[in-house]
Design an enzyme around this catalytic site. Structure first.
Site, mmCIF file in Angstrom:
data_model
loop_
_atom_site.group_PDB
_atom_site.id
_atom_site.type_symbol
_atom_site.label_atom_id
_atom_site.label_comp_id
_atom_site.label_asym_id
_atom_site.label_seq_id
_atom_site.Cartn_x
_atom_site.Cartn_y
_atom_site.Cartn_z
ATOM 1 N N LYS A 173 0.842 -1.392 -0.067
ATOM 2 C CA LYS A 173 0.100 0.037 0.033
ATOM 3 C C LYS A 173 0.683 1.312 0.044
ATOM 4 O O LYS A 173 1.743 1.524 1.151
ATOM 5 C CB LYS A 173 -0.844 0.124 1.071
ATOM 6 N N GLY A 226 6.426 5.091 8.239
ATOM 7 C CA GLY A 226 5.508 6.525 8.329
ATOM 8 C C GLY A 226 5.716 6.978 9.729
ATOM 9 O O GLY A 226 6.816 6.797 10.444
ATOM 10 N N SER A 227 4.513 7.635 10.088
ATOM 11 C CA SER A 227 4.661 8.283 11.284
ATOM 12 C C SER A 227 4.801 7.510 12.601
ATOM 13 O O SER A 227 4.054 6.545 12.511
ATOM 14 C CB SER A 227 3.623 9.305 11.387
ATOM 15 N N THR A 228 5.187 8.198 13.626
ATOM 16 C CA THR A 228 5.172 7.171 15.043
ATOM 17 C C THR A 228 3.462 6.894 15.378
ATOM 18 O O THR A 228 3.212 5.888 15.954
ATOM 19 C CB THR A 228 5.898 7.979 15.979
ATOM 20 N N GLU A 229 2.636 8.078 15.266
ATOM 21 C CA GLU A 229 1.359 8.005 15.511
ATOM 22 C C GLU A 229 0.655 6.831 14.732
ATOM 23 O O GLU A 229 0.062 6.027 15.373
ATOM 24 C CB GLU A 229 0.811 9.234 15.011
ATOM 25 N N ILE A 230 0.734 6.654 13.356
ATOM 26 C CA ILE A 230 0.077 5.709 12.891
ATOM 27 C C ILE A 230 0.921 4.235 12.957
ATOM 28 O O ILE A 230 0.191 3.158 13.162
ATOM 29 C CB ILE A 230 0.100 5.741 11.189
ATOM 30 N N GLY A 231 2.075 4.456 13.268
ATOM 31 C CA GLY A 231 2.938 2.976 13.296
ATOM 32 C C GLY A 231 2.228 2.406 14.881
ATOM 33 O O GLY A 231 2.082 1.434 14.934
ATOM 34 N N GLU A 248 9.330 1.290 10.780
ATOM 35 C CA GLU A 248 10.153 2.350 10.767
ATOM 36 C C GLU A 248 9.389 3.999 10.958
ATOM 37 O O GLU A 248 8.776 4.057 10.150
ATOM 38 C CB GLU A 248 10.773 2.313 9.295
ATOM 39 N N CYS A 282 13.306 10.930 7.353
ATOM 40 C CA CYS A 282 13.343 10.434 8.887
ATOM 41 C C CYS A 282 14.514 10.471 9.334
ATOM 42 O O CYS A 282 14.613 10.550 10.761
ATOM 43 C CB CYS A 282 12.586 9.025 8.918
ATOM 44 N N GLU A 379 9.598 16.268 15.444
ATOM 45 C CA GLU A 379 9.942 16.204 13.903
ATOM 46 C C GLU A 379 9.432 17.144 13.214
ATOM 47 O O GLU A 379 7.912 17.303 13.369
ATOM 48 C CB GLU A 379 9.656 14.755 13.677
#
Ligand code: NAD
Length: 475
Positions: A173, A226-231, A248, A282, A379
């Protein structure tokens, strides 16, 4: 012709509900095509097809055949390098010379893992009870690979190549801002001999199909960048049935310059360590720590080098920095700059839009930021750097590690003992000494703390796409 549909089971397909995502060229702000946005039903089709191909064709293919096919994917990528690079540049505003390098990197990743297939071994273990004990590294099944828009093609290859090499099939995706090279990768891989269904490409909104990928029982691993939030969200969803995850995520990486370093060299190299890809990296070294005795010299040279960076049309060979990916991404960076200004920090360079058209922003240097400032802690994911002096190594290390992130770090010194001592203490997954390189195809890449879990690249990534099985044979 630009391919804009899902690539499923060896063919292009419209999404089942007809939804489309417009694609904007960040340099012109013009919509230049619309891409089919996969629905949850399409994801189901993708996963079912990938599972069938896994069981019937890919899992048990001989290592020699799998090697040949993946080498062929690399070859086909190289044959289509210019098309892929132009697409990437148009889709995310990446300078064309960088885009070419990144497509070539994707091909190298396929070559590395094609070669790795026949060198990837288990162990024989002398167990206490005698007999014969050995391990197998076995594929997991269907892997979901979810990738971001900042390095769309190489990051897709970092995930797809080792996952396929290890015998898995993949549902890829891409980010909704950057689906074009992923779609083409699906088609090229198929043309190169990857069987239909082994690499499914489902462009779409993470908010629409993300949960389906992270919770589907046939998905055995989610490999996310991707972002820490979505991870964090994906890890929570994957925990329901203990899916494997590799993540990551974000970073706020330090660049540490000691007074004994070659200051001219460090200052010449450091601007692109944060501003490359217009700061949407990143690994961007967005926190610079410079020993006080070298601070003024470093800052003066850093500003001079930054002024030389060519910002402009990504289609031109000479351009070093293009626009940001979207108006929103630029607005976020500008908010950080405005916050720094309001707090009385010095904007030593940049901070302005260099062009009325396109999502451009000058590389921006902030001096005098405090460790409690938002711009120092969070970030930005845009072309903004803070530079601060330090006096004491211990205190500096405490500040370096006082971040929720831990992805990359650079340090500049000619004192070998100090370089090794400081490297051990920095809480980051990737460190470079007297250099800014973070990514080597052959070496593990990933983060400590909230920068992630698991590793891309190197043999570590390949291990991460397998289950480890132990077999004991009585004698
Ligand atoms: P993002 O997390 O918004 O999106 C990444 C991917 O996740 C996209 O494909 C997106 O569509 C998808 N997604 C969004 N919502 C989802 C959901 N609910 N479920 C599943 N998938 C979902 O991040 P981004 O804006 O695309 O990328 C920027 C971030 O990525 C930055 O924080 C950056 O540091 C990080 N990044 C990390 C690395 C690394 O290797 N550590 C590399 C590149 C980017």
């Amino acid at each position: 012709m630009t391919e804009t549909k899902l690539f499923l089971n060896g063919d292009f397909k419209n999404s089942s509900d007809g939804k489309l995502i417009p694609q904007t060229n960040p340099a012109t702000e013009q919509v230049f095509c619309e891409v089919s946005a996969a629905s949850v039903a399409d994801v189901q089709v993708a996963i079912d097809g990938a599972q069938q191909t896994f069981e019937r064709e890919w899992r048990d293919l001989s290592p020699r055949k799998r090697t040949d096919i993946l080498f062929n994917v690399a070859k086909v990528i190289r044959e289509n390098l210019e098309t892929l690079a132009q697409l990437e540049s148009q889709n995310v505003g990446k300078p064309i010379s960088d885009a070419r390098d990144e497509i070539a990197l994707g091909a190298r990743v396929f070559e590395y893992y094609a070669g790795a297939i026949t060198k990837f071994c288990g162990q024989t273990i002398p167990v206490a009870r005698g007999g014969f004990d050995f391990t197998l590294r076995q594929p997991m099944g269907v892997v979901a690979a979810i990738v971001p828009w900042n390095f769309p093609f190489p990051i897709a290859c970092w995930k797809v190549a080792p996952a396929l090499a290890a015998g898995n099939t993949v549902v890829l995706k891409p980010a909704s801002q950057s689906p074009l090279t992923a779609i083409l990768l699906g088609q090229l891989a198929y043309q190169a001999g990857v069987p239909a269904g082994a690499l499914q490409v489902v462009p779409g909104q993470g908010s629409v199909i993300g949960d389906a990928l992270a919770t589907h029982p046939l998905i055995r691993k989610v490999s996310f960048t991707g972002s820490t939030e979505i991870g964090s969200r994906i890890m929570g969803l994957a925990a329901r049935d203990l899916k494997r995850v590799s993540l990551e995520l974000g970073g706020k990486s330090p660049n540490i310059v000691f007074g004994d370093a070659d200051i001219a060299q460090a200052a010449a190299s450091s601007p692109m360590s944060v501003f490359a890809n217009t700061g949407q990296d990143c690994c961007a070294r967005s926190r610079m720590f410079v020993e006080r005795r070298a601070f003024d010299q470093f800052v003066e040279l850093f500003i001079a080098e930054t002024k030389k960076i060519v910002v402009g049309d990504p289609a031109l060979d000479a351009t070093q920095l293009g626009p940001l990916v979207s108006a929103n991404q630029r607005a976020v960076a500008e908010e950080f700059i405005e916050g720094a200004r309001k707090a009385g920090r010095v904007i030593a360079h940049g901070g302005q839009r260099p062009s009325p058209k396109g999502f451009y922003l000058q590389p921006t240097i902030v001096l005098g930021a405090e460790p409690t400032d938002r711009v120092w802690q969070e970030e930005v994911f845009g072309p903004v750097v803070c530079i601060r002096p330090f006096d004491d190594e211990e205190q500096m290390l405490r500040e370096v590690n006082a971040s929720r992130y831990g992805l990359s770090a650079s340090l500049w010194t000619n004192d070998l003992k100090r370089a090794l001592r400081v490297s051990r203490r920095i809480e980051s997954g990737v460190i470079s000494i007297n250099s800014h390189s973070s990514v080597h195809v052959e070496a593990p890449f990933g983060g400590f703390k909230q920068s992630g879990l698991g590793r891309d690249l190197g043999m570590a990534a390949m291990e991460g796409y397998t289950e480890l099985k132990n077999i004991y044979v009585a004698e």
